[in-house]
Scaffold this active site. Structure first.
Site: not given
Length: 200
Positions: A63-64
């Site tokens: 998850h960026c």
């Protein structure tokens, strides 16, 4: 964009053309998918539930926080291109900031160029970070592994029971071609060969 959210079988077929349905990977009849403990959907191999997005993501990478989204099977190539563009922009900014510097040993010069020196330092830090991110993602792509699999191999059942270092690796050229050029989702279960009798 959609990183490759896992949806139920009924949702997957609704409103799709025959061409779109052809892009859905076919699973062997013998493969049993496990159910996610959070959303209760059948989870394909290499998928993971993201606590922040509240969805299961196919070929979950991470998850960026930069893009406020998961990086998965559908958007990972675009994410690598995004990192490359960021690096090019930062290198250009680095060159512009460097060309604006002319050094003199005086307090007056330092007062007038303080923000330019500060921006040059920040650009240097961001350039190094973007370069390391791009190089690490290209390495993982060339090995056909994900950040999640690389960091958590000991906790992932289908890797923990596998004798091979990476059961999905098909060589650098084929890995890169599949990643950047293939336009369809992959049934990773068809590539998986644990080389022992333990179930994945």
């Amino acid at each position: 964009m959609d990183p490759g959210y896992v949806v139920s079988d009924e949702e997957e077929k609704v409103g799709m053309s025959d061409e779109q349905k052809a892009l859905i990977p076919e699973l062997p009849q013998t493969v049993k998918l496990r159910r996610c403990g959070y959303c209760m959907l059948k989870q394909p191999m290499r998928a993971k539930h993201c606590q922040l997005c509240q969805h299961c993501v196919r070929r979950y990478d991470h998850h960026c926080p930069w893009i406020e989204n998961c990086v998965g099977e559908r958007n990972h190539p675009v994410f690598v291109a995004y990192l490359a563009v960021q690096l090019v922009v930062l290198l250009w900014a680095f060159q512009v900031a460097w060309s604006g510097l002319y050094f003199e040993q005086s307090w007056e010069w330092l007062k007038h160029n303080f923000f330019l020196l500060l921006s040059f330092l920040l650009i240097t830090i961001f350039t190094v970070v973007a370069m390391l991110l791009l190089v690490s993602h290209l390495y993982l792509v060339a090995c056909n592994t994900t950040t999640w699999e690389f960091m958590s191999r000991h906790r992932i059942s289908y890797l923990r029971h596998c004798e091979a270092e990476n059961p999905f690796d098909r060589g650098v050229v084929l890995n890169l071609w599949r990643f950047f050029c293939a336009c369809r989702l992959v049934a990773w279960e068809t590539m998986y060969s644990p080389e022992e009798d333990n179930p994945a």
